[in-house]
Write an enzyme that holds these catalytic residues in place. Structure first.
Site, PDB file in Angstrom:
ATOM      1  N   ARG A  33     -35.246   9.481 -16.229  1.00  0.00           N
ATOM      2  CA  ARG A  33     -34.399  10.564 -16.762  1.00  0.00           C
ATOM      3  C   ARG A  33     -35.138  11.306 -17.899  1.00  0.00           C
ATOM      4  O   ARG A  33     -35.112  12.529 -17.960  1.00  0.00           O
ATOM      5  CB  ARG A  33     -33.086  10.008 -17.312  1.00  0.00           C
ATOM      6  N   GLU A 177     -18.909  -3.082  -8.918  1.00  0.00           N
ATOM      7  CA  GLU A 177     -19.392  -1.790  -8.423  1.00  0.00           C
ATOM      8  C   GLU A 177     -20.220  -1.944  -7.137  1.00  0.00           C
ATOM      9  O   GLU A 177     -21.417  -2.213  -7.194  1.00  0.00           O
ATOM     10  CB  GLU A 177     -20.256  -1.101  -9.485  1.00  0.00           C
ATOM     11  N   LYS A 219     -15.296  -0.199  -9.652  1.00  0.00           N
ATOM     12  CA  LYS A 219     -16.077   1.035  -9.796  1.00  0.00           C
ATOM     13  C   LYS A 219     -16.558   1.395  -8.404  1.00  0.00           C
ATOM     14  O   LYS A 219     -17.391   0.694  -7.816  1.00  0.00           O
ATOM     15  CB  LYS A 219     -17.253   0.828 -10.755  1.00  0.00           C
ATOM     16  N   SER A 261     -20.780   8.781 -10.332  1.00  0.00           N
ATOM     17  CA  SER A 261     -21.048  10.143  -9.846  1.00  0.00           C
ATOM     18  C   SER A 261     -22.128  10.146  -8.763  1.00  0.00           C
ATOM     19  O   SER A 261     -22.104  11.018  -7.894  1.00  0.00           O
ATOM     20  CB  SER A 261     -21.388  11.087 -10.994  1.00  0.00           C
ATOM     21  N   ARG A 292     -24.842  10.107 -14.841  1.00  0.00           N
ATOM     22  CA  ARG A 292     -25.498  11.420 -14.813  1.00  0.00           C
ATOM     23  C   ARG A 292     -24.526  12.577 -15.025  1.00  0.00           C
ATOM     24  O   ARG A 292     -24.812  13.523 -15.757  1.00  0.00           O
ATOM     25  CB  ARG A 292     -26.252  11.588 -13.481  1.00  0.00           C
TER      26      ARG A 292
HETATM   27  P1  13P Z   1     -23.961   7.729 -12.029  1.00  0.00           P
HETATM   28  O1  13P Z   1     -22.626   8.331 -12.395  1.00  0.00           O
HETATM   29  O2  13P Z   1     -25.128   8.501 -12.539  1.00  0.00           O
HETATM   30  O3  13P Z   1     -24.027   7.404 -10.550  1.00  0.00           O
HETATM   31  O4  13P Z   1     -24.077   6.329 -12.787  1.00  0.00           O
HETATM   32  C1  13P Z   1     -22.982   5.520 -12.889  1.00  0.00           C
HETATM   33  C2  13P Z   1     -23.405   4.115 -12.929  1.00  0.00           C
HETATM   34  O5  13P Z   1     -23.140   3.409 -13.871  1.00  0.00           O
HETATM   35  C3  13P Z   1     -24.120   3.559 -11.775  1.00  0.00           C
HETATM   36  O6  13P Z   1     -24.180   2.176 -11.865  1.00  0.00           O
END
Ligand code: 13P
Length: 334
Positions: A33, A177, A219, A261, A292
């Protein structure tokens, strides 16, 4: 730790109109990044950047918590206040990424399994002492020719459930997640099928490992067209497909679902969340846990001039939080 305390934390994470900011990029990911905007990846730059994000004025109006990386939870503001303390003092819940990344899954070419269970109990106990009250573990499910396999989905679900059970034992709310990756030319129907199978397997594994859903946050990735797909589904279709998929797989007792995201633009991520929350009464709050889509505008500004653009960068963080907070209520106006 009682289930009441875990449930209270989980509910606070998805309080009405509030979501999570994910700033838990590993040193390797933040390197990418930073490189994209020409910032040197030093420990001090990482600290200063995370300080900028966390000390955004009025951030707690729309942000309930932040996910930190191992290095970050040990760092402090320039005035010497540990980030976790700063957050708690300002009404935001400290979270921590605890997985050790996705690695090739033996016997399954092109697929990954997330590692990090060895020694996890001791690490979680330490993170609790450092102030963390929730944790994150990210599994990666790729879509491609003949993948994902059942082996990949089940191996990742098993690891997520083992992690979640350990979190609850240590007093941390597990944020589970399973990210279905957007890369590929697959259509939205394929994404739906893979997401459905992934969530079904996940909740089955959570049940088998005695994880209390009242103290767990999902998530999720949205049900969306692959980035390379010629026919991109519109916001209405993304919202309807995602909500239908969640309704058919996620128990109503879960305190909330937040989305990643995943490479969507800022506007798309907000528009999709808003469209879902306009579909009427749902079993759980749907909010955000964006990385992001919360940060990219601020990072670009800060990279241009760290001193002169400090306040302007924080302003964009606040604006993104506000827009996504409104979308979490279905009240974003574009
Ligand atoms: P992004 O929203 O950039 O996908 O990142 C969220 C995240 O924590 C991924 O593990």
């Amino acid at each position: 730790m009682s289930i009441e305390q875990l449930a209270e934390t989980a509910q606070a994470m998805v309080a009405p109109g509030k979501g999570i900011i994910a700033i838990d990029e590993s040193t390797g990911t933040i390197a990418k990044r930073f490189a994209s905007v020409g910032i040197e990846n030093t420990e001090e730059n990482r600290r200063a950047y995370r300080e900028l994000l966390l000390t955004t004025p009025k951030l707690n109006e729309h942000i309930s918590g932040a996910i930190l990386f191992d290095e970050t939870i040990r760092q402090s503001t320039k005035d010497g206040v540990p980030f976790a303390k700063y957050m708690a003092d300002n009404g935001m819940i400290p979270g921590i990424k605890v997985d050790k990344g996705a690695h090739p899954l033996a016997g399954c070419p092109g697929e990954l399994v997330t590692e990090g269970l060895d020694g996890l109990r001791e690490r979680l106990q330490e993170y609790y002492k450092l102030g963390a009250r929730f944790a994150k573990w990210r599994a990666v499910i790729n879509i491609g020719e003949s993948i994902p396999s059942g082996t990949c989905i089940e191996s990742n679900a098993h690891a997520l459930a083992r992690y979640a059970a350990l979190c609850q034992e240590c007093g941390l709310v597990p944020m589970v997640e399973p990210e279905v990756i957007m890369d590929g030319d697959h259509d939205i129907e394929t994404c739906y099928e893979v997401t459905e199978a992934t969530l079904r397997s996940l909740f089955d594994a959570l049940y088998q490992q005695n994880v209390l859903l009242e103290g767990t946050i999902l998530k999720a990735s949205m049900v969306i067209s692959g980035k390379g797909c010629d026919e991109q589904a519109d916001a209405e279709e993304v919202a309807e497909s995602t909500v239908m998929c969640l309704k058919s797989t996620v128990p109503a007792i879960l305190p909330g679902v937040v989305f990643l995201s995943g490479g969507q633009s800022d506007e798309q991520s907000t528009e999709h969340l808003n469209a879902m929350n306009q579909l009427g009464q749902l079993p759980w709050p749907l909010s955000f846990s964006y990385g992001r889509a919360m940060q990219q505008a601020a990072l670009k500004l800060w990279a241009k001039d760290m001193k002169a653009n400090h306040a302007a960068a924080q302003k964009t963080v606040y604006e993104r939080a506000k827009e996504n907070g409104l979308a979490a209520l279905g009240k974003w106006n574009g």
